[in-house]
Enzyme design. Structure first.
Site, PDB file in Angstrom:
ATOM      1  N   HIS A  67       6.732  20.963  -6.887  1.00 17.02           N
ATOM      2  CA  HIS A  67       7.463  21.373  -8.172  1.00 17.02           C
ATOM      3  C   HIS A  67       6.728  21.132  -9.685  1.00 17.02           C
ATOM      4  O   HIS A  67       7.013  21.779 -10.536  1.00 17.02           O
ATOM      5  CB  HIS A  67       8.997  20.626  -8.370  1.00 17.02           C
ATOM      6  CG  HIS A  67       8.804  19.144  -8.540  1.00 17.02           C
ATOM      7  ND1 HIS A  67       8.541  18.422  -7.455  1.00 17.02           N
ATOM      8  CD2 HIS A  67       8.701  18.251  -9.525  1.00 17.02           C
ATOM      9  CE1 HIS A  67       8.212  17.128  -8.203  1.00 17.02           C
ATOM     10  NE2 HIS A  67       8.541  17.189  -9.280  1.00 17.02           N
ATOM     11  N   LYS A  72       0.572  14.526  -5.127  1.00 17.53           N
ATOM     12  CA  LYS A  72      -0.361  13.207  -5.123  1.00 17.53           C
ATOM     13  C   LYS A  72       0.228  12.230  -4.049  1.00 17.53           C
ATOM     14  O   LYS A  72       1.462  12.388  -3.687  1.00 17.53           O
ATOM     15  CB  LYS A  72       0.028  12.598  -6.521  1.00 17.53           C
ATOM     16  CG  LYS A  72      -0.896  11.586  -6.897  1.00 17.53           C
ATOM     17  CD  LYS A  72      -1.820  11.617  -7.647  1.00 17.53           C
ATOM     18  CE  LYS A  72      -3.017  10.485  -7.791  1.00 17.53           C
ATOM     19  NZ  LYS A  72      -3.620   9.873  -6.465  1.00 17.53           N
ATOM     20  N   LYS A  96       9.089   9.205  -5.943  1.00 17.69           N
ATOM     21  CA  LYS A  96       8.565   8.092  -6.940  1.00 17.69           C
ATOM     22  C   LYS A  96       7.996   8.605  -8.019  1.00 17.69           C
ATOM     23  O   LYS A  96       8.162   8.064  -9.053  1.00 17.69           O
ATOM     24  CB  LYS A  96       7.251   7.308  -5.821  1.00 17.69           C
ATOM     25  CG  LYS A  96       6.784   6.139  -6.283  1.00 17.69           C
ATOM     26  CD  LYS A  96       5.704   5.788  -5.372  1.00 17.69           C
ATOM     27  CE  LYS A  96       5.950   5.653  -3.871  1.00 17.69           C
ATOM     28  NZ  LYS A  96       4.839   4.993  -3.135  1.00 17.69           N
ATOM     29  N   LYS A 108       1.153  13.397   0.955  1.00 18.30           N
ATOM     30  CA  LYS A 108       0.441  12.233   1.724  1.00 18.30           C
ATOM     31  C   LYS A 108      -0.354  12.624   2.774  1.00 18.30           C
ATOM     32  O   LYS A 108      -0.091  13.609   3.391  1.00 18.30           O
ATOM     33  CB  LYS A 108       1.777  11.436   2.487  1.00 18.30           C
ATOM     34  CG  LYS A 108       1.460   9.985   2.504  1.00 18.30           C
ATOM     35  CD  LYS A 108       1.535   8.993   1.543  1.00 18.30           C
ATOM     36  CE  LYS A 108       1.327   7.529   1.625  1.00 18.30           C
ATOM     37  NZ  LYS A 108       1.806   6.944   0.598  1.00 18.30           N
ATOM     38  N   THR A 196      -0.450  -1.891  -7.475  1.00 18.01           N
ATOM     39  CA  THR A 196       0.860  -1.803  -6.875  1.00 18.01           C
ATOM     40  C   THR A 196       1.540  -3.421  -7.044  1.00 18.01           C
ATOM     41  O   THR A 196       2.597  -3.479  -7.173  1.00 18.01           O
ATOM     42  CB  THR A 196       0.807  -1.317  -5.531  1.00 18.01           C
ATOM     43  OG1 THR A 196      -0.170  -0.122  -5.335  1.00 18.01           O
ATOM     44  CG2 THR A 196       2.124  -0.889  -4.817  1.00 18.01           C
ATOM     45  N   ASN A 235      -3.477  -5.633   0.256  1.00 19.17           N
ATOM     46  CA  ASN A 235      -3.742  -5.718  -1.077  1.00 19.17           C
ATOM     47  C   ASN A 235      -2.438  -5.668  -1.862  1.00 19.17           C
ATOM     48  O   ASN A 235      -2.366  -6.400  -2.906  1.00 19.17           O
ATOM     49  CB  ASN A 235      -4.409  -4.257  -1.321  1.00 19.17           C
ATOM     50  CG  ASN A 235      -4.712  -3.757  -2.889  1.00 19.17           C
ATOM     51  OD1 ASN A 235      -5.019  -4.966  -3.647  1.00 19.17           O
ATOM     52  ND2 ASN A 235      -4.322  -2.593  -3.180  1.00 19.17           N
ATOM     53  N   SER A 365      -2.869   5.282 -10.759  1.00 15.92           N
ATOM     54  CA  SER A 365      -3.515   6.388 -10.293  1.00 15.92           C
ATOM     55  C   SER A 365      -3.502   7.652 -11.249  1.00 15.92           C
ATOM     56  O   SER A 365      -4.305   8.379 -11.739  1.00 15.92           O
ATOM     57  CB  SER A 365      -3.110   7.050  -9.048  1.00 15.92           C
ATOM     58  OG  SER A 365      -3.535   6.326  -8.048  1.00 15.92           O
TER      59      SER A 365
HETATM   60  N1  GLU Z   1      -0.539   5.136  -1.446  1.00 14.60           N
HETATM   61  C1  GLU Z   1      -0.057   4.601  -2.771  1.00 14.60           C
HETATM   62  C2  GLU Z   1       1.614   5.051  -2.623  1.00 14.60           C
HETATM   63  O1  GLU Z   1       2.186   5.023  -1.610  1.00 14.60           O
HETATM   64  C3  GLU Z   1      -0.452   5.169  -4.012  1.00 14.60           C
HETATM   65  C4  GLU Z   1      -0.464   6.725  -4.132  1.00 14.60           C
HETATM   66  C5  GLU Z   1      -1.400   7.191  -5.272  1.00 14.60           C
HETATM   67  O2  GLU Z   1      -1.786   6.486  -6.148  1.00 14.60           O
HETATM   68  O3  GLU Z   1      -1.412   8.506  -5.540  1.00 14.60           O
HETATM   69  O4  GLU Z   1       2.227   4.857  -3.507  1.00 14.60           O
END
Ligand code: GLU
Length: 477
Positions: A67, A72, A96, A108, A196, A235, A365
């Site tokens: 959209h 990402k 998210k 992903k 995170t 992490n 990010s």
């Molecule tokens: N892998 C992380 C997540 O699940 C970061 C994703 C990102 O920064 O694009 O949110």
């Protein structure tokens, strides 16, 4: 269906949570399905010659929603990676990003591999080849699809991906923006590694700013002295545990790792424990508390806050009823299954959901991507100018104090703190804090005002779905 627990698969679980929220909305016919389904999943099988043999690896890149573009989401390296998981994680990325207003669709990737099985050079070969396969299909591209680290990957893999992209697009001035989570010397941003875990801390700080919300979990007061159980000291879990214990006064009483758990009612020294794990490969025999072989049982320990920060599905229909924590914050993606979510909701457990709680990573990010596109580090233009304006005020205050009969001095440390202009790290943390506060407010408003919404997850989905729906509608879909 997950054959071990008899519960729906991860993707079905995310869909169930989505559908539960969408049922409370008045979406135009067909739009609910359009948003829910995963747009595409690309599967690649490629061979790499290693240790004298050709080894075939299977990888995925899933695009859940376009959209808004680029899409990402991280790339995961684990032996358990599969299409269902990658699609579930891609869907979570859509929701998210919408919730924290990061202008991305959801995606992903994953590679079925045990990264511990290969050395650094071998991993570089494998990563380069995987990146090549994705880049040539525009599944890595600064304007279309921007990966990041996830479980089993980190700065090193991201630097390799960025380099591979640059080799294949020698004249693309924005090449570095093709991936985030890079090391600083390869176009990364300060504060991305901790992001995170830092986001989990900011989420909890914001939650505890609202006594009425805290009371819903049967808790009171501030974060000070709260007993915390952390599952997974990778992490995300490490940074969350570190910041909560050293900056907010929480006591991390239990840490669960792959080989068991360690318990110390007085609070565990997180830096020392992490050092131990790095050197010894697990928590067994560590000198920081009592060892428990059955780590999963420790999820059921008495505490104030439970932070699952490892895998999906760890809180499921088998153990949900036994979970004693009144407050769970999902630092991992999908740690609570849809079935467990219902059991916990009925018990009155408050869950701060993954799509909000772990959004700190993609938020920073986003800052990194913007930095790469603008080709300048945050704060470079303003910092010294800000410092000299502050210096003017301090000089003036000191002059007034000298020239008048009032005898006062600035408190110790004030001058240093006030005079220091914000560098990139401070700006990143400030942007992240602001994002986490704003997203919580939007979720909370629905939580308190919608008579059919009794939990934060549904509230979060409502906010996200509404934003994605508006974006599709604006496009004429
Ligand atoms: N892998 C992380 C997540 O699940 C970061 C994703 C990102 O920064 O694009 O949110």
């Amino acid at each position: 269906m997950n054959t071990q627990t008899g519960e729906p698969s991860f993707r079905q679980s995310v869909d169930l949570m989505f559908t539960r929220a969408a049922a409370l909305m008045d979406l135009p016919p067909g739009l609910e399905e359009k948003i829910r389904v995963c747009n595409s999943t690309y599967t690649v099988r490629f061979g790499v010659r290693l240790r004298g043999d050709i080894h075939t690896f299977t990888g995925y890149r899933s695009v859940h929603s376009e959209h808004t573009e680029p899409v990402k989401g991280g790339i995961r390296y684990a032996p358990s990676v599969n299409q269902d998981e990658v699609e579930a994680l891609a869907a979570l990325m859509t929701y998210k990003c919408a919730l924290v207003e990061a202008p991305f669709g959801g995606s992903k990737g994953g590679l079925c591999i045990d990264p511990r099985h290969w050395d650094t050079d071998e991993l570089e070969k494998i990563t380069r080849r995987f990146a090549y396969e994705l880049i040539k299909r525009d599944l890595i591209d600064p304007a279309q699809n921007v990966p990041a680290p996830d479980m089993g990957t980190g700065e090193r893999e991201m630097a390799i991906i960025a380099d591979q992209y640059a080799r294949m697009h020698t004249t693309d001035i924005n090449a570095r923006a093709c991936v985030t989570g890079k090391p600083i010397h390869a176009g990364g941003i300060h504060g991305r590694v901790e992001a995170t875990g830092r986001g989990v801390q900011y989420a909890l700080q914001e939650f505890f700013r609202h006594p009425e919300d805290v009371a819903k979990a049967g808790l009171s007061g501030t974060l000070e002295g709260k007993r915390v159980v952390v599952q997974g000291l990778g992490n995300v879990g490490y940074h969350a545990a570190l910041f909560l214990s050293t900056e907010d006064g929480c006591k991390v009483t239990h840490v669960i790792e792959h080989d068991g758990a360690v318990e110390n009612a007085g609070g565990i020294d997180i830096v020392a424990l992490r050092d131990w794990i790095v050197r010894n490969g697990g928590v067994k025999d560590c000198p920081f508390g009592t060892y428990h072989e059955d780590g999963a049982r420790v999820l059921e320990a008495e505490c104030d806050i439970l932070i699952p920060a490892a895998m999906e599905g760890v809180i499921n229909m088998h153990n949900a009823a036994a979970i004693k924590a009144p407050l769970i914050i999902e630092a991992a993606n999908g740690p609570v299954t849809a079935g467990a979510d219902e059991i916990l909701r009925n018990k009155g457990t408050v869950i701060i959901p993954d799509l909000y709680a772990n959004a700190g990573g993609v938020t920073v990010s986003y800052f990194e991507w913007v930095k790469n596109l603008s080709h300048i580090r945050f704060g470079r233009m303003q910092r010294r100018q800000e410092e000299s304006r502050h210096q003017l005020i301090v000089d003036e205050l000191e002059r007034i104090s000298r020239d008048s009969s009032i005898n006062w001095t600035l408190s110790p440390g004030f001058k240093d703190k006030y005079l220091k202009g914000a560098g990139e790290l401070e700006l990143v943390r400030s942007g992240l804090d602001d994002t986490m506060r704003a997203a919580y407010q939007s979720m909370r408003e629905v939580w308190w005002s919608h008579d059919k919404v009794s939990d934060l997850r549904t509230a979060a989905f409502l906010v996200s779905i509404d934003r994605v729906a508006k974006s599709y509608t604006a496009k004429g879909i």
